[in-house]
Design an enzyme around this catalytic site. Structure first.
Site, PDB file in Angstrom:
ATOM      1  CG  PHE A 135      52.806  30.849 -60.587  1.00 33.18           C
ATOM      2  CD1 PHE A 135      54.093  31.370 -60.660  1.00 33.18           C
ATOM      3  CD2 PHE A 135      51.774  31.684 -60.214  1.00 33.18           C
ATOM      4  CE1 PHE A 135      54.338  32.692 -60.357  1.00 33.18           C
ATOM      5  CE2 PHE A 135      51.996  33.009 -59.912  1.00 33.18           C
ATOM      6  CZ  PHE A 135      53.290  33.516 -59.987  1.00 33.18           C
TER       7      PHE A 135
ATOM      8  NE  ARG B 210      58.785  43.288 -57.566  1.00 27.99           N
ATOM      9  CZ  ARG B 210      58.840  42.264 -58.408  1.00 27.99           C
ATOM     10  NH1 ARG B 210      57.789  41.482 -58.541  1.00 27.99           N
ATOM     11  NH2 ARG B 210      59.914  42.025 -59.121  1.00 27.99           N
TER      12      ARG B 210
ATOM     13  CE  LYS C 116      56.011  29.167 -66.619  1.00 30.22           C
ATOM     14  NZ  LYS C 116      55.235  29.261 -67.858  1.00 30.22           N
TER      15      LYS C 116
ATOM     16  CG  ASP D  58      45.781  45.657 -61.205  1.00 26.26           C
ATOM     17  OD1 ASP D  58      46.914  45.682 -60.701  1.00 26.26           O
ATOM     18  OD2 ASP D  58      45.391  44.739 -61.940  1.00 26.26           O
ATOM     19  CE  LYS D  59      52.360  46.967 -64.521  1.00 25.29           C
ATOM     20  NZ  LYS D  59      52.251  46.228 -65.808  1.00 25.29           N
ATOM     21  CB  THR D  60      48.732  43.359 -64.955  1.00 23.54           C
ATOM     22  OG1 THR D  60      50.092  43.706 -64.718  1.00 23.54           O
ATOM     23  CG2 THR D  60      48.650  42.242 -65.963  1.00 23.54           C
TER      24      THR D  60
ATOM     25  CG  ASN E 122      45.523  40.816 -58.031  1.00 23.90           C
ATOM     26  OD1 ASN E 122      44.595  40.885 -58.842  1.00 23.90           O
ATOM     27  ND2 ASN E 122      46.716  41.277 -58.294  1.00 23.90           N
ATOM     28  CG  ASP E 123      43.008  44.165 -58.890  1.00 23.72           C
ATOM     29  OD1 ASP E 123      44.077  44.459 -58.318  1.00 23.72           O
ATOM     30  OD2 ASP E 123      42.942  43.862 -60.096  1.00 23.72           O
TER      31      ASP E 123
END
Length: 1463
Positions: free
Chosen positions: A765, A1028, A789, A433-435, A1057-1058
């Site tokens: 959100f 994405r 937002k 993952d990145k973030t 989410n991972d």
């Protein structure tokens, strides 16, 4: 009470019998007004009756269906332990095999050993594992008992009060009263809170590791309770969904006696294991209890995985079975032939009871079974136990490695899977993952754009260049904290300067403990005094240096804001002043941030409900600014407007030249720095404005609007780092979030004035909508405003269409604002920033009333609730007015670039799977060295299957022709991929290939059966970025690569989410970061930093694999070598199945004499030092290629074992031939020689020698002599008629024994020693070279390592420069691209785009921000090479004269082109 007890129960039964209601159609209301026709199904829904006097009969009847709150994580009871554990152990076929041998040995005609002796190995193995399992289960039992006996206040119906009871006594429908800092015992629906606003604050660290507080709201209709909650007055029935493991979703409704319904969701559910904070009393009703709670349904515990070595070992055991079968067959045939040589039955052939002799064939069959019993040790039963013990030792040293310990979080590495440590040394693919994994997940506000004007915040960027200095020197930066005007001005300059020594809020002690025991320790219900740290509040996140130009505009906007009134509302306009005011109000209001103070970190700041208007009159404001001499104030904030050149530099060199009109409105980015190194305060520094003697008059002029608000610093508790960053940014511009309640939000303006907005509704959100909205009533204009937002890809589609306007100038300005904002978004993305768009909408009272009615119906619905909520949200979030956008930086973790570079050198292919924007992910890839400036990067974006297939085919053909087959042999869908042979057409330097692909293209690949081409293309790629992508797509990619390429995969992530990706890989690693602990709970190993992956794989992975692989090979060798001694003896005893070694000696041989050295070898051996392994990552490839344990090494060790057994048997045989020694006197030297040979073989395999190794080998050999001497001296009639009495004592007095025992091991081990010597001297393998380097002195070793690395380094690019540590992407191309640095030769580029297909209109926005003007479209024709050196194009040239036509942007055309390729 409208209904009696019996009638209500029968009414519910009647509803349940009639099934579920049909879903409403699109033209009908969300919930039917005729409730009598609805019915429910107990199999799909849960009904909860309260445990009070009114519903006691209903509660007693329905609660029996549900689980109680007693938890039991132990597997056994006293009665079931023995049978259940034996049943589980006999699932291993090896144990069944030995059980079969024990049964065979009990048959008299096939008995070889004494029956008890045959049982001993199996009993010992079963007993050891049984004890281990029993101890582990007993610990779980103690933990369960501790939790079940914890105390909680439960409402007792008979006594009509709350009484303390144990957690195990809680039932569904009970009322629970919880105090502050108590642990929640079950999943509870919140009905009462001591907070006047009906809010209960939770800390979910026990559940997901997050230390920031969450808010839970009382169910609607119960929040305005003045007195204490009375359970007897609760007359409603609850209907909700069945128990499930989704922590973030919950739906249901409460039906009242008057047939009305009130809907509720996860915002009212208190989950088991969470801690009550900042709330004195909370009361709720139990919905789920025990193992039906969401926390228990998510607690799967450590998962069992079979390692690659274990799978290969099972295959080789089948080979051993084949060898055993062949040896037994030879024995059976030999026995039959030998018996056939006798004309009469020999005297030792005993008949049966009837005096008959069995036929020769039957005798051969009996001998076959007898030989199986005799040679059973060929299958190493002790190997399984040894592997378990070795892995425990490896995990112990892994867990205690200080290099894998993070001091900041006080968290070491966690090993949750105990049986796959060796797989860490064989990884071929890493999916990351990145973030939060590659980045810190610390969001830092960097830039913003408002109404098309960009503010670059150069001073803030300069400050962030040295983040470590900020953290280490907090005193210098304390003055950057945002203080209110009244507080600072009242203190005077002397007081202000003295504040430098006051430290900001720092709570370094983490409330998180290791997850294995976390819920146990925190579930006692005791009050805890230690406050956990505030999340997302590090100095680097909180301190924002404002942009000077924007600060001046913010001041004007704040003054304009105060001129509004209900008689003079803000007319819809595009003025910058009003937009700036709305922009910062949106940043401050549109979130779920909770406010607390520094002195009381967890005490929420609230405002009196009467404070809705301005706290200071306009007259006082004007008087204030007159006394402050606004001319001096303006001068202190003045800065020069940059020239067009400066503007273009701030936006990037790729910005096209604008006309004069655009220059007037374009951003006013300041490139001037203040003389003292940056703007030193988030608000106006009173030392520069006010003299020391002016403090008393100012104090009289401007008073604090609300008592208690003069506190200089607030703590913001956010649920996500993005929200915290935006609130801190608004705070830097003195738009301060002061208080938040469920009904109101209070904002303090730069002048110190407070505005209290009525919070009418909040749309939280979610990952589907990708946005958040709040509906507020403006306190001055009384307008209803929607602030939204969200992601730019979503917000841009929801903006109001400019074509709908009647004013041409307004339409033109709107288009211009939108186009410039999109340019700035693209710029932010290329800089690696996370982007958010801010928008607003003003709605009428009537419209909002109707919308609220629809929303309440959707919330109360149980069927298709999510769809109804989505529809109502879309009704409100449309036709928005764009205010601006923000760019937030997610900083790279320390050591990420070095770690990725080392892993790539180790031959590991790294894929990044992220849900972020493509441009952001690509920039991060360059920064962390996943992509290099010299790499050729392909970018594929398409939604068409035909185009995707065409692009994959063309790209694959080009790569093959230019690069040649260069990847190692791997099977793909059963086909072999090309081997690593350089192409004859390759040049001296060939850039690596990178691939960037988005989620829509992945859908096309999976649905269009294009996986084979996709995987074949990725084989040529240095790295792959999937942008994405959804969590499901992540797991599908991991499974695709793992199954189709048959490679070892590792997934690493930090968020919920991972989880699916982590569970799909061979090894899953979770990072205990700022996104909670769900990834950790689903992982096999948990680390706190991505950089720890380097040592975990390159050092510990290599060691674990090397140790265990060689230990397994050694066990096979040892057993085969020893068993063959018995086999060779059968040729000299008529294949009778007898032995020349005593039975107990054979048992002790494996149990004591040769068991400990392999265990020590498997735990402590180091073939190469950790320093060398880290300095030379390519040594990791030995594990990837299974060099230590493969089919060839297995058969070589088997042949070596056969050879050594021949030597160990026949040299003593030839020595004692024609002598009169007995059988045991012949067998004792053979047994001694075999032991010496096997131990010396182990000594030759050891690469690390310590005093422990030497002592253990000597002790094993001496133990043999001690036990044998004692046994032979005491055993007189142990094995009648044979007798081992005094055999060893007699051998020790014979010189021949010593000579044979010395010469035979030398002859047996001479070939092995010769081969090892040749490998050490002439070996070309990387491991042997590294072992030579490791033995050198430190200075020489460092020189050799540097020389090695210089040879491995690729040739430099002609005329190119070395890449920087954090290079940006060299070319800001949007689409399918391959980029080259400016210092390298001219880029080889072509552009292919899917435009005007099926009548689709192509947006002109695809072409903006491009460095070159040659972005042209060409068709890929066969025979033309996209990457050929001769195909280089001159920048600025157009290919075939075909260029994209720029067209005006229309609604929905803000995205990139759907499929494009630039090379």
């Amino acid at each position: 009470m409208a209904l009696s007890v019996d009638s209500s129960w029968f009414r519910w039964q009647w509803r349940f019998r009639n099934g579920l209601p049909r879903s409403p159609s699109e033209i009908t209301p969300l919930i039917s007004s005729k409730r009598q026709g609805q019915s429910y199904n107990l199999r799909q829904q849960r009904v909860v009756f309260p445990n009070n006097k009114i519903f006691q009969y209903d509660w007693g009847k329905i609660s029996r269906r549900y689980s109680d709150n007693r938890i039991c994580t132990s597997k056994y009871t006293l009665l079931t332990f023995l049978p259940q554990n034996l049943f589980e152990q006999f699932h291993r076929w090896a144990n069944l095999y030995f059980l079969f041998l024990v049964i065979l040995n009990w048959i008299p005609s096939m008995e070889v050993f004494h029956r008890e002796i045959t049982m001993l190995p199996l009993v010992v193995v079963l007993f050891i594992i049984m004890v281990k399992d029993g101890m582990e289960d007993f610990k779980r039992y103690l933990f369960d008992r501790e939790i079940n006996c914890s105390k909680i206040q439960i409402y007792e119906r008979k006594e009509q009060r709350y009484v303390p009871k144990c957690w195990k006594d809680v039932r569904v429908g009970d009322f629970i009263q919880m105090q502050c800092n108590e642990i929640i015992p079950a999943d509870i629906l919140l009905l009462f809170s001591s907070d006047p606003s009906g809010i209960c604050h939770l800390e979910t660290a026990n559940l997901d590791g997050e230390t920031n507080l969450k808010q839970r709201r009382v169910v609607k209709g119960f929040s305005q309770q003045e007195a204490q909650f009375d359970p007897e007055q609760f007359h409603s029935t609850i209907v909700c969904e069945k128990p499930n493991n989704n922590l973030n979703k919950f739906k249901g409704y409460m039906e009242h006696p008057d047939e009305t319904r009130t809907g509720f969701g996860s915002e009212s559910l208190l989950l088991r294991g969470c801690t009550i904070r900042n709330t004195e009393v909370a009361i709720g009703i139990v919905i789920y209890a025990g193992h039906e709670t969401k926390a228990m349904l998510n607690n799967s515990g450590p998962r069992y995985k079979r390692s690659k070595i274990e799978r290969r070992m099972n295959t080789h055991i089948f080979f051993c079975i084949g060898i055993l079968f062949l040896m037994c067959l030879i024995g059976a045939v030999g026995h039959t032939l030998w018996n056939a040589t006798f004309e009469e039955h020999p005297p030792f052939d005993v008949p049966d009871a009837n005096g008959d002799f069995p036929p020769l064939a039957l005798g051969g069959f009996y001998m076959f079974l007898t030989m199986i019993i005799l040679l059973q040790v060929l299958i190493p039963i002790s190997l399984y136990v040894s592997i378990e013990l070795v892995k425990l030792g490896q995990i112990f040293f892994l867990h205690n490695d200080l290099d894998l310990y993070d001091e900041e979080t006080n968290v070491p590495i966690q090993c949750r899977a105990l049986n796959i440590t060796e797989d860490l040394g064989q990884i071929q693919y890493i999916f990351s993952d990145k973030t939060g994994t590659l980045t810190e997940n610390k969001m830092v506000f960097r830039r913003c754009t408002i109404m098309g004007s960009e503010f670059s915040h150069q001073e803030n960027a300069k400050r962030l260049e040295t983040p470590k200095e900020l953290d280490s020197d907090s005193e210098e930066w304390t003055q950057y904290q945002c203080l209110t005007f009244p507080a600072r001005w009242a203190q005077g300059p002397t007081t202000l300067r003295g504040q430098g020594g006051s430290q900001p809020l720092r709570r370094s002690q983490s409330a998180r403990v290791p997850i294995q025991r976390h819920s146990r320790q925190r579930s006692m219900g005791h009050c805890e005094s230690a406050q956990p740290p505030v999340a997302f509040s590090s100095p680097i996140e909180k301190d924002v240096t404002p942009d000077k130009n924007l600060l001046t505009k913010v001041r004007d906007a704040a003054l304009w804001l105060e001129t509004l009134s209900d008689t003079r509302p803000a007319t819809p306009s595009l003025s910058t002043t009003s937009s700036i005011a709305d922009f910062f109000l949106a940043l401050t209001i549109c979130n779920s941030v909770m406010v607390s103070t520094t002195t009381e970190p967890r005490q929420r700041v609230t405002m009196p409900s009467s404070t809705k208007a301005l706290g200071v009159s306009l007259e006082k404001i004007q008087q204030l600014f007159q006394r402050l001499k606004l001319s001096n104030l303006s001068q202190s904030f003045s800065s020069t407007v940059p020239s067009d050149t400066d503007l273009e530099e701030s936006l990037g060199t790729n910005m096209p030249t604008t006309d004069s009109d655009e220059r007037d409105d374009v951003s006013v980015c300041s490139r001037d720095y203040s003389t003292d190194g940056g703007y030193k305060s988030s608000t106006w520094d009173q030392g520069d404005i006010v003299g020391s003697g002016e403090a008393p008059p100012l104090k009289e002029v401007l008073e604090a609007p609300v008592p208690g608000l003069a506190s200089p610093e607030f703590c913001y508790e956010a649920e996500s780092p993005d929200e915290a960053a935006l609130v801190h940014a608004a705070h830097a511009y003195s738009f301060t979030l002061v208080s938040r309640t469920p009904e109101q939000v209070t904002v303090r303006l730069p002048q110190g004035t407070c505005l209290t907005f009525d919070l009418l509704y909040t749309l939280d959100f979610d990952s589907v909508r990708k946005r958040m909205s709040v509906v507020v009533r403006h306190p001055l204009t009384q307008e209803i405003i929607v602030y939204t937002k969200g992601a730019d890809s979503v917000i841009m589609d929801l903006l109001e269409d400019p074509d709908c306007g009647t004013d041409t100038n307004t339409e033109k300005k709107l288009r211009k604002i939108r186009a410039r904002t999109q340019k700035h978004l693209d710029l932010y993305a290329r800089d690696g920033l996370r982007t958010l768009c801010i928008a607003k909408k003003v709605v009428s009272e009537e419209y909002f009333r109707r919308w609220v009615s629809f929303r309440r119906e959707a919330e109360a619905s149980l069927d298709n609730r999510d769809e109804h909520l989505m529809e109502t949200a879309q009704l409100l979030e449309n036709h928005l007015t764009l205010l601006g956008a923000t760019g937030i930086e997610d900083r790279l973790q320390e050591g990420v670039p070095d770690t990725i570079a080392a892993l790539q050198e180790a031959g590991i292919q790294i894929w990044v799977l992220t849900g972020d924007k493509q441009e952001t992910a690509v920039n991060i890839a360059y920064s962390c060295r996943l992509l290099d400036q010299t790499d050729t990067v392909y970018n594929i974006n398409t939604e068409s299957q035909e185009i995707c297939e065409s692009i994959l085919s063309c790209t694959l053909e080009e790569v093959k022709q230019f690069y040649g087959p260069q990847k190692p042999d791997r099977k793909l869908f059963g086909f072999g991929l090309p081997s690593e042979t350089p192409s004859t057409t390759s040049v001296a330097f060939i850039p690596e290939v990178g691939l960037v692909i988005d989620g829509k293209t992945l859908n096309v690949i999976f649905q269009g059966k294009l996986e084979k081409k996709f995987l074949e293309l990725t084989q040529y790629c240095r790295s792959v970025l999937c942008c994405r992508s959804t969590p499901l797509q992540k797991s599908m990619i991991v499974k695709l690569v793992r199954d189709k390429l048959s490679v070892m995969t590792l997934s690493i992530g930090d968020g919920a989410n991972d989880v699916s990706m982590i569970q799909a890989a061979d090894i899953g690693i979770g990072i205990s970061g700022q996104e909670g602990m769900q990834a950790v709970m689903s992982s096999d190993f948990a680390i706190s930093r991505f950089k720890h992956l380097k040592k975990l794989l390159l050092v510990h992975g290599h060691w674990c694999y090397s140790r265990l692989a060689r230990m397994v090979v050694y066990y096979f060798y040892k057993n085969v070598c020893y068993v063959n001694l018995l086999f060779w003896y059968q040729f000299f005893c008529g294949f009778s199945g007898s032995t020349m070694i005593d039975y107990w000696q054979m048992i002790f041989f494996n149990l004591f004499f040769t068991s400990l050295p392999p265990l020590l070898f498997g735990v402590l051996d180091k073939d190469i030092s950790s320093e060398t392994l880290l300095a030379l990552p390519e040594l990791y490839k030995s594990g990837q290629n299974s060099e230590c344990y493969s089919l060839s090494t297995f058969w070589i060790s088997m042949m070596d074992a056969f050879y050594q057994s021949l030597v160990c048997f026949f040299i003593p045989y030839l020595t004692y031939k024609d002598s009169d020694i007995d059988v045991f006197t012949f067998g004792t030297p053979i047994n001694t020689i075999a032991l010496a040979t096997i131990l010396l073989y182990q000594a030759m395999e050891m690469k690390t020698w310590t005093i422990i190794h030497g002592l253990l080998l000597v002790a094993s050999f001496l133990m043999y002599f001690v036990i044998t001497l004692v046994y032979n001296a005491t055993c007189v009639v142990c094995n009648s008629p044979t007798n081992p009495y005094w055999v060893m004592e007699g051998q020790l007095s014979d010189p021949t024994f010593y000579l044979v025992c010395f010469l035979t091991p030398v002859v047996a081990l001479l070939p092995r020693y010769f081969i090892l010597s040749m490998q050490g001297t002439c070996g070309k393998s990387l491991i042997s070279k590294a072992q030579k380097i490791d033995k050198l002195p430190k200075d020489k070793r460092d020189l050799e390592i540097q020389s090695w690395r210089n040879k491995q380094r690729p040739a430099p690019v002609p005329g190119g420069a070395q890449p920087a540590l954090h290079p940006g992407p060299p070319l800001p191309a949007h689409n399918f691209r391959a980029s080259t640095p400016k210092s390298s030769p001219p880029p080889k580029r072509r552009y292919m785009e899917d435009w005007t297909l099926h009548g689709e209109r192509c947006s002109g926005d695809h072409m903006r921000d491009n460095t070159y003007s040659e972005d042209s479209s060409t068709r890929l024709s066969s025979g033309k090479h996209l990457l050929g050196p001769s195909r280089a194009m001159v920048p600025g040239a157009s290919s075939n004269g075909q260029t994209n036509v720029s067209r005006p942007s229309s609604r929905g055309t803000h995205r990139r082109s759907q499929s494009a390729m630039t090379i």
